[in-house]
Design a protein around this motif. Structure first.
Motif, PDB file in Angstrom:
ATOM      1  N   PHE A  74       0.846  -1.195   0.000  1.00 52.78           N
ATOM      2  CA  PHE A  74       0.000   0.000   0.000  1.00 52.78           C
ATOM      3  C   PHE A  74       0.882   1.248   0.000  1.00 52.78           C
ATOM      4  CE2 PHE A  74      -2.463  -3.332   2.097  1.00 52.78           C
ATOM      5  CZ  PHE A  74      -3.645  -3.280   1.383  1.00 52.78           C
ATOM      6  N   PRO A  75       1.527   1.561  -1.115  1.00 55.60           N
ATOM      7  CA  PRO A  75       2.441   2.705  -1.130  1.00 55.60           C
ATOM      8  C   PRO A  75       1.688   4.026  -0.917  1.00 55.60           C
ATOM      9  CG  PRO A  75       2.155   1.821  -3.339  1.00 55.60           C
ATOM     10  CD  PRO A  75       1.432   0.895  -2.412  1.00 55.60           C
ATOM     11  N   PRO A  76       2.164   4.845   0.009  1.00 57.36           N
ATOM     12  CA  PRO A  76       1.507   6.131   0.258  1.00 57.36           C
ATOM     13  C   PRO A  76       1.540   7.029  -0.975  1.00 57.36           C
ATOM     14  CG  PRO A  76       3.001   5.582   2.052  1.00 57.36           C
ATOM     15  CD  PRO A  76       3.266   4.593   0.946  1.00 57.36           C
ATOM     16  N   TRP A 102      -7.174   3.356   0.777  1.00 58.11           N
ATOM     17  CA  TRP A 102      -6.989   4.563   1.596  1.00 58.11           C
ATOM     18  C   TRP A 102      -6.489   4.193   2.991  1.00 58.11           C
ATOM     19  CZ3 TRP A 102      -8.527   6.617   6.189  1.00 58.11           C
ATOM     20  CH2 TRP A 102      -8.273   7.982   6.374  1.00 58.11           C
ATOM     21  N   ILE A 103      -7.122   3.220   3.601  1.00 56.28           N
ATOM     22  CA  ILE A 103      -6.701   2.792   4.942  1.00 56.28           C
ATOM     23  C   ILE A 103      -5.285   2.228   4.885  1.00 56.28           C
ATOM     24  CG2 ILE A 103      -7.138   1.167   6.824  1.00 56.28           C
ATOM     25  CD1 ILE A 103     -10.140   1.284   5.978  1.00 56.28           C
ATOM     26  N   GLY A 104      -5.015   1.381   3.911  1.00 64.20           N
ATOM     27  CA  GLY A 104      -3.682   0.775   3.794  1.00 64.20           C
ATOM     28  C   GLY A 104      -2.594   1.806   3.618  1.00 64.20           C
ATOM     29  N   ARG A 105      -2.788   2.745   2.691  1.00 64.92           N
ATOM     30  CA  ARG A 105      -1.781   3.785   2.448  1.00 64.92           C
ATOM     31  C   ARG A 105      -1.574   4.658   3.689  1.00 64.92           C
ATOM     32  NH1 ARG A 105      -1.129   4.024  -3.107  1.00 64.92           N
ATOM     33  NH2 ARG A 105      -2.951   3.536  -4.372  1.00 64.92           N
ATOM     34  N   SER A 106      -2.689   5.090   4.266  1.00 64.41           N
ATOM     35  CA  SER A 106      -2.622   6.004   5.410  1.00 64.41           C
ATOM     36  C   SER A 106      -1.980   5.342   6.621  1.00 64.41           C
ATOM     37  CB  SER A 106      -4.028   6.501   5.756  1.00 64.41           C
ATOM     38  OG  SER A 106      -4.580   7.218   4.679  1.00 64.41           O
ATOM     39  N   CYS A 107      -2.421   4.134   6.927  1.00 63.96           N
ATOM     40  CA  CYS A 107      -1.896   3.438   8.108  1.00 63.96           C
ATOM     41  C   CYS A 107      -0.450   2.987   7.895  1.00 63.96           C
ATOM     42  CB  CYS A 107      -2.788   2.260   8.479  1.00 63.96           C
ATOM     43  SG  CYS A 107      -4.405   2.775   9.122  1.00 63.96           S
ATOM     44  N   ALA A 108      -0.113   2.550   6.678  1.00 64.19           N
ATOM     45  CA  ALA A 108       1.270   2.146   6.393  1.00 64.19           C
ATOM     46  C   ALA A 108       2.233   3.311   6.633  1.00 64.19           C
ATOM     47  CB  ALA A 108       1.394   1.636   4.962  1.00 64.19           C
ATOM     48  N   ALA A 109       1.878   4.475   6.141  1.00 62.95           N
ATOM     49  CA  ALA A 109       2.746   5.644   6.317  1.00 62.95           C
ATOM     50  C   ALA A 109       2.847   6.027   7.790  1.00 62.95           C
ATOM     51  CB  ALA A 109       2.217   6.819   5.498  1.00 62.95           C
ATOM     52  N   ALA A 110       1.718   6.006   8.505  1.00 63.30           N
ATOM     53  CA  ALA A 110       1.745   6.350   9.929  1.00 63.30           C
ATOM     54  C   ALA A 110       2.593   5.358  10.709  1.00 63.30           C
ATOM     55  CB  ALA A 110       0.323   6.392  10.484  1.00 63.30           C
ATOM     56  N   LEU A 111       2.436   4.063  10.429  1.00 62.11           N
ATOM     57  CA  LEU A 111       3.211   3.050  11.156  1.00 62.11           C
ATOM     58  C   LEU A 111       4.697   3.146  10.823  1.00 62.11           C
ATOM     59  CD1 LEU A 111       0.748   0.044  10.975  1.00 62.11           C
ATOM     60  CD2 LEU A 111       1.201   1.552  12.925  1.00 62.11           C
ATOM     61  N   ALA A 112       5.029   3.576   9.613  1.00 61.22           N
ATOM     62  CA  ALA A 112       6.440   3.800   9.276  1.00 61.22           C
ATOM     63  C   ALA A 112       7.028   4.895  10.154  1.00 61.22           C
ATOM     64  CB  ALA A 112       6.574   4.156   7.790  1.00 61.22           C
ATOM     65  N   HIS A 113       6.252   5.953  10.391  1.00 59.50           N
ATOM     66  CA  HIS A 113       6.713   7.011  11.298  1.00 59.50           C
ATOM     67  C   HIS A 113       6.905   6.459  12.703  1.00 59.50           C
ATOM     68  CE1 HIS A 113       6.493  10.796   9.015  1.00 59.50           C
ATOM     69  NE2 HIS A 113       5.557  10.185   8.307  1.00 59.50           N
ATOM     70  N   VAL A 114       5.966   5.656  13.149  1.00 60.80           N
ATOM     71  CA  VAL A 114       6.021   5.130  14.518  1.00 60.80           C
ATOM     72  C   VAL A 114       7.223   4.202  14.701  1.00 60.80           C
ATOM     73  CG1 VAL A 114       4.814   3.756  16.255  1.00 60.80           C
ATOM     74  CG2 VAL A 114       3.540   5.412  14.882  1.00 60.80           C
ATOM     75  N   ILE A 115       7.465   3.294  13.746  1.00 61.17           N
ATOM     76  CA  ILE A 115       8.586   2.357  13.903  1.00 61.17           C
ATOM     77  C   ILE A 115       9.924   3.083  13.824  1.00 61.17           C
ATOM     78  CG2 ILE A 115       8.995   1.596  11.525  1.00 61.17           C
ATOM     79  CD1 ILE A 115       9.076  -1.316  12.774  1.00 61.17           C
ATOM     80  N   CYS A 116       9.927   4.250  13.187  1.00 64.29           N
ATOM     81  CA  CYS A 116      11.158   5.044  13.113  1.00 64.29           C
ATOM     82  C   CYS A 116      11.356   5.903  14.360  1.00 64.29           C
ATOM     83  CB  CYS A 116      11.157   5.910  11.861  1.00 64.29           C
ATOM     84  SG  CYS A 116      11.384   4.950  10.361  1.00 64.29           S
ATOM     85  N   GLY A 117      10.448   5.784  15.328  1.00 64.21           N
ATOM     86  CA  GLY A 117      10.668   6.424  16.610  1.00 64.21           C
ATOM     87  C   GLY A 117       9.986   7.755  16.813  1.00 64.21           C
TER      88      GLY A 117
END
Length: 170
Positions: A74-76, A102-117
């Protein structure tokens, strides 16, 4: 809208979907604001498994691979939006897009921010026996251990009873 609030709310949406919770007011408002229909549960099943794996990786300090796989699937579609009248802010998917995308793109990008700290958003897994639900920890010192007060109370009572039983057995 503060960017961190956007990341946090998308993370809450991801956790809600993975936990199988009934649609919250946050979810309904997100969908309304972005012209997204509530997805059919069968369609959503395609997203829930990789979303669960990504959230588990974050909560358990695991490998980043599940988050990268979610981003790959789900690429943003990052763009600047002014939809809410609060000025410009980033979005990760287009308004009115097909719901699962929409959910996949949005959540994938948000979780990428979270895993990066991202320092203001953290995800945990409930520490109550046989629970395993996830939660977004927004406590001041990021010390939350349970998904709900019910799990916290159940664990506290069980620990108290175990200590009392051990003390009387001596």
């Amino acid at each position: 809208m503060r960017y961190v609030a956007y990341i946090g709310n998308l993370t809450r949406l991801a956790v809600e979907l993975v936990n199988g919770d009934e649609p919250s007011e946050l979810r309904r408002e997100f969908f309304r604001q972005h012209h997204i229909a509530e997805p059919d549960p069968r369609e959503l099943a395609y997203l829930v498994r990789p979303l669960r794996e990504a959230i588990a990786a974050i909560a358990d300090s695991g490998p980043i691979t599940p988050v990268n796989l979610l981003l790959e699937r789900f690429p943003p579609a990052i763009h600047v939006s002014e939809h809410d009248g609060e000025g410009q802010h980033l979005h990760f998917a287009r308004n009115g897009e097909e719901p699962v995308a929409w959910i996949g793109r949005s959540c994938a990008a948000a979780l990428a921010h979270v895993i990066c700290g991202d320092p203001e958003v953290s995800v945990g897994r409930c520490q109550a026996d046989s629970c395993g639900r996830f939660y977004v920890d927004d406590s001041r010192n990021r010390s939350r251990r349970f998904c709900s007060n019910a799990c916290a109370s159940r664990t506290t009572v069980a620990n108290h009873r175990a200590r009392r039983k051990a003390a009387t057995a001596r």
